[in-house]
Design an enzyme around this catalytic site. Structure first.
Site, PDB file in Angstrom:
ATOM      1  N   ASP A  14      12.892   2.729 -22.459  1.00 59.19           N
ATOM      2  CA  ASP A  14      12.496   4.113 -22.186  1.00 59.19           C
ATOM      3  C   ASP A  14      11.322   4.550 -23.060  1.00 59.19           C
ATOM      4  O   ASP A  14      11.206   5.712 -23.443  1.00 59.19           O
ATOM      5  CB  ASP A  14      13.690   5.068 -22.358  1.00 59.19           C
ATOM      6  N   GLU A  15      10.450   3.602 -23.361  1.00 58.38           N
ATOM      7  CA  GLU A  15       9.274   3.907 -24.186  1.00 58.38           C
ATOM      8  C   GLU A  15       8.168   4.537 -23.336  1.00 58.38           C
ATOM      9  O   GLU A  15       7.223   5.128 -23.874  1.00 58.38           O
ATOM     10  CB  GLU A  15       8.715   2.622 -24.823  1.00 58.38           C
ATOM     11  N   LYS A  19       5.242   4.684 -16.857  1.00 56.54           N
ATOM     12  CA  LYS A  19       4.010   5.476 -16.854  1.00 56.54           C
ATOM     13  C   LYS A  19       2.790   4.568 -17.036  1.00 56.54           C
ATOM     14  O   LYS A  19       1.793   4.714 -16.333  1.00 56.54           O
ATOM     15  CB  LYS A  19       4.044   6.526 -17.976  1.00 56.54           C
ATOM     16  N   HIS A  42      12.608   3.718 -14.456  1.00 54.52           N
ATOM     17  CA  HIS A  42      11.236   4.049 -14.816  1.00 54.52           C
ATOM     18  C   HIS A  42      10.814   5.306 -14.083  1.00 54.52           C
ATOM     19  O   HIS A  42      11.145   5.487 -12.927  1.00 54.52           O
ATOM     20  CB  HIS A  42      10.288   2.926 -14.415  1.00 54.52           C
ATOM     21  N   THR A 296      17.513   7.710 -17.017  1.00 53.54           N
ATOM     22  CA  THR A 296      17.024   7.839 -15.646  1.00 53.54           C
ATOM     23  C   THR A 296      18.093   7.364 -14.664  1.00 53.54           C
ATOM     24  O   THR A 296      18.270   7.938 -13.594  1.00 53.54           O
ATOM     25  CB  THR A 296      15.761   6.954 -15.445  1.00 53.54           C
ATOM     26  N   ARG A 300      22.944   9.719 -18.989  1.00 52.47           N
ATOM     27  CA  ARG A 300      23.560   9.857 -20.315  1.00 52.47           C
ATOM     28  C   ARG A 300      22.537  10.345 -21.335  1.00 52.47           C
ATOM     29  O   ARG A 300      21.384   9.914 -21.310  1.00 52.47           O
ATOM     30  CB  ARG A 300      24.056   8.485 -20.811  1.00 52.47           C
ATOM     31  N   PRO A 301      22.967  11.242 -22.250  1.00 50.83           N
ATOM     32  CA  PRO A 301      22.026  11.643 -23.303  1.00 50.83           C
ATOM     33  C   PRO A 301      21.668  10.424 -24.155  1.00 50.83           C
ATOM     34  O   PRO A 301      22.540   9.636 -24.511  1.00 50.83           O
ATOM     35  CB  PRO A 301      22.811  12.667 -24.133  1.00 50.83           C
ATOM     36  N   ARG A 302      20.377  10.259 -24.428  1.00 49.38           N
ATOM     37  CA  ARG A 302      19.965   9.128 -25.270  1.00 49.38           C
ATOM     38  C   ARG A 302      20.107   9.520 -26.733  1.00 49.38           C
ATOM     39  O   ARG A 302      19.854  10.667 -27.097  1.00 49.38           O
ATOM     40  CB  ARG A 302      18.508   8.747 -24.983  1.00 49.38           C
ATOM     41  N   GLY A 396       2.082  13.250 -22.649  1.00 49.19           N
ATOM     42  CA  GLY A 396       2.814  13.892 -21.565  1.00 49.19           C
ATOM     43  C   GLY A 396       3.124  12.849 -20.503  1.00 49.19           C
ATOM     44  O   GLY A 396       2.548  11.761 -20.518  1.00 49.19           O
TER      45      GLY A 396
HETATM   46  P1  GDP Z   1      10.554   3.123 -19.295  1.00 46.28           P
HETATM   47  O1  GDP Z   1      11.985   2.722 -19.137  1.00 46.28           O
HETATM   48  O2  GDP Z   1       9.911   2.524 -20.508  1.00 46.28           O
HETATM   49  O3  GDP Z   1       9.744   2.918 -18.054  1.00 46.28           O
HETATM   50  O4  GDP Z   1      10.550   4.691 -19.579  1.00 46.28           O
HETATM   51  P2  GDP Z   1      11.314   5.833 -18.743  1.00 46.28           P
HETATM   52  O5  GDP Z   1      10.461   6.209 -17.594  1.00 46.28           O
HETATM   53  O6  GDP Z   1      12.728   5.440 -18.488  1.00 46.28           O
HETATM   54  O7  GDP Z   1      11.403   7.000 -19.828  1.00 46.28           O
HETATM   55  C1  GDP Z   1      10.290   7.609 -20.343  1.00 46.28           C
HETATM   56  C2  GDP Z   1      10.296   9.088 -19.947  1.00 46.28           C
HETATM   57  O8  GDP Z   1       9.315   9.761 -20.697  1.00 46.28           O
HETATM   58  C3  GDP Z   1       9.952   9.321 -18.505  1.00 46.28           C
HETATM   59  O9  GDP Z   1      10.636  10.460 -18.050  1.00 46.28           O
HETATM   60  C4  GDP Z   1       8.444   9.569 -18.543  1.00 46.28           C
HETATM   61  O10 GDP Z   1       7.993  10.374 -17.478  1.00 46.28           O
HETATM   62  C5  GDP Z   1       8.306  10.286 -19.848  1.00 46.28           C
HETATM   63  N1  GDP Z   1       7.059  10.068 -20.588  1.00 46.28           N
HETATM   64  C6  GDP Z   1       6.281   8.962 -20.659  1.00 46.28           C
HETATM   65  N2  GDP Z   1       5.271   9.156 -21.525  1.00 46.28           N
HETATM   66  C7  GDP Z   1       5.420  10.405 -22.014  1.00 46.28           C
HETATM   67  C8  GDP Z   1       4.699  11.183 -22.981  1.00 46.28           C
HETATM   68  O11 GDP Z   1       3.736  10.755 -23.590  1.00 46.28           O
HETATM   69  N3  GDP Z   1       5.203  12.449 -23.241  1.00 46.28           N
HETATM   70  C9  GDP Z   1       6.282  12.955 -22.615  1.00 46.28           C
HETATM   71  N4  GDP Z   1       6.680  14.187 -22.930  1.00 46.28           N
HETATM   72  N5  GDP Z   1       6.966  12.250 -21.699  1.00 46.28           N
HETATM   73  C10 GDP Z   1       6.547  10.989 -21.415  1.00 46.28           C
HETATM   74 MG    MG Z   2      13.776   3.605 -18.664  1.00 46.49          MG
END
Ligand code: GDP
Ligand code: MG
Length: 410
Positions: A14-15, A19, A42, A296, A300-302, A396
């Site tokens: 969830d990094e 995105k 994601h 996602t 669950r709350p992380r 963001g």
């Molecule tokens: P992944 O599992 O690494 O693909 O990440 P996830 O999508 O599960 O979780 C990352 C969350 O943070 C998603 O809801 C994204 O839309 C959001 N996100 C990604 N980059 C940023 C950022 O720079 N700022 C904020 N506020 N949200 C972000």
């Molecule tokens: Mg994720």
């Protein structure tokens, strides 16, 4: 030299991989998701649309060839749902699925939930999606592959070979009910096979044959610390997530990859397991609220806490990270002080470096120079400490909320 960029997370997931796979998808000809199943989640935010995906390659909105490599396990019901979702947005889908991909079957999910019940307090916090059990069958040569969904004779034969064992395991070992019917499962999965047939493609051969002429973006579904060997075992997934696993996971010979490692500006973790920098206070809640740190897939709350650089150092060593992308910096706005762990003592107590915070809203800042000095100070400390250049910072969830960091020490 082949132009291959790999995106991986350097923490517990969830990094913001989704995105950045979308963001960089524009700069590559083909994207390949190479591991995991619908235990991943994601989020891609672009042009006012928010897309949650778990099996579909995250660069799919770029309307280029998006491939699913053999090491991904596919729950066809979920993938078909995601195909429909993407198509409903008017996206011209160019999807390729390797026929060697294994299929997550209903009995995998049943075994997963039954075994968690049986483990009681010692449960691992599995999402009960059956992913680990699917990989178990893959390893034990008892799996069903996507290509098996194309033939009634083969699928029936394979299901019959495993059915009684699965039933007995659920009923006798875990003392749970087994409400599945072989005929129903057979017909349902043949139907999925018919829906997926147009997308079947030998992803391994395609990739090898086009290495010289096309650029590839590889997408790891999970963060480094979920690797089943080098992660925080046993709170891990059932397969490798370490960057080099992309080669056999797709079907490529040894070769050099450009590795872009994603680091969240703080740390989060879903489920159980040790977390030395965890914050069980208003600061952790600040991160959870502002960063929307809720799973996602699971909702669950992380768990949230300060950035732990010792984790990233080890992850960098094994991932061969060439560049870092630092995400969710905007979430730290408003904290008076920000801490970073630079050492974990023997007692598991972190040793922190403390930084002054900033209160400015970062979400509409477009250039690195315009970030508040305290924020730049934080970013540059991380870069210097790790000795790996930071290529982008993210402020963001939207594609456009991405700042290219000037070439400081690259
Ligand atoms: P992944 O599992 O690494 O693909 O990440 P996830 O999508 O599960 O979780 C990352 C969350 O943070 C998603 O809801 C994204 O839309 C959001 N996100 C990604 N980059 C940023 C950022 O720079 N700022 C904020 N506020 N949200 C972000
Ligand atoms: Mg994720």
């Amino acid at each position: 030299m082949p132009r291959i960029t790999l995106i991986t997370g350097l923490q517990w997931g969830d990094e913001g991989k989704g995105k950045f796979v979308d963001f960089l998808g524009d700069k590559h000809d083909v994207s390949i998701r190479f591991n995991g199943g619908n235990n991943a989640g994601h989020t891609v935010v672009a042009k006012g649309q928010t897309l949650h995906m778990s099996v579909m390659p995250s660069a799919v909105l770029r309307q280029k060839l998006a491939l699913i490599a053999q090491a991904v396990v596919i729950n066809p019901q979920i993938l078909i749902k995601e195909i429909k979702l993407v198509k409903s947005l008017g996206v011209k889908l160019q999807l390729g699925i390797d026929p060697r991909c294994h299929v997550v079957m209903p009995y995998h999910q049943l075994l997963d939930s039954s075994s968690e019940v049986a483990k009681g307090k010692a449960k691992t916090g599995s999402l009960k999606l059956g992913i680990g059990f699917c990989y178990e069958d893959r390893t034990n040569r008892a799996g069903i592959r996507v290509q098996d969904l194309m033939s009634r004779k083969i699928l029936e034969e394979k299901l019959k070979a495993v059915w009684t064992l699965k039933k007995k395991r659920v009923e006798k070992t875990y003392d749970q009910e087994f409400p599945l019917s072989l005929t129903k499962v057979l017909n349902e999965y043949l139907k999925y096979g018919r829906t997926l047939k147009p997308y079947i493609m030998d992803v391994a051969s395609y990739t090898i044959d086009h290495l010289k002429t096309q650029s590839f973006l590889l997408e790891s579904a999970q963060g480094f610390y979920l690797d089943f060997v080098f992660g925080s075992y046993p709170y891990t997934v059932a397969y490798h997530t370490v960057a080099s696993s992309a080669l056999p996971d797709i079907g490529l010979p040894p070769m050099e990859l450009k590795v872009m490692g994603i680091v969240k500006a703080y740390t989060t973790r879903v489920g159980n397991g040790p977390f030395p920098t965890e914050l069980n206070n208003f600061r952790g809640q600040h991160m959870r609220d502002l960063g929307h740190e809720y799973g996602t897939v699971s909702g669950r709350p992380r768990r949230c806490g300060w950035l732990d650089l010792t984790m990233i150092e080890l992850a960098n060593k094994l991932s061969g990270t060439n560049q870092i992308i630092l995400t969710k910096l905007d979430v730290l706005s408003g904290l008076k002080q920000i801490k970073v762990a630079t050492k974990i003592k023997k007692t598991c107590r972190p040793q922190y470096q403390v930084f002054p915070g900033w209160s400015d809203d970062l979400t509409s800042i477009k250039s690195y120079a315009k970030l508040p000095p305290a924020c730049k100070n934080y970013v540059e400390f991380i870069e210097n400490h790790l000795g790996v250049p930071i290529r982008y910072v993210s402020v963001g969830p939207d594609r456009t909320q991405t700042i290219s960091k000037p070439n400081t020490k690259r």
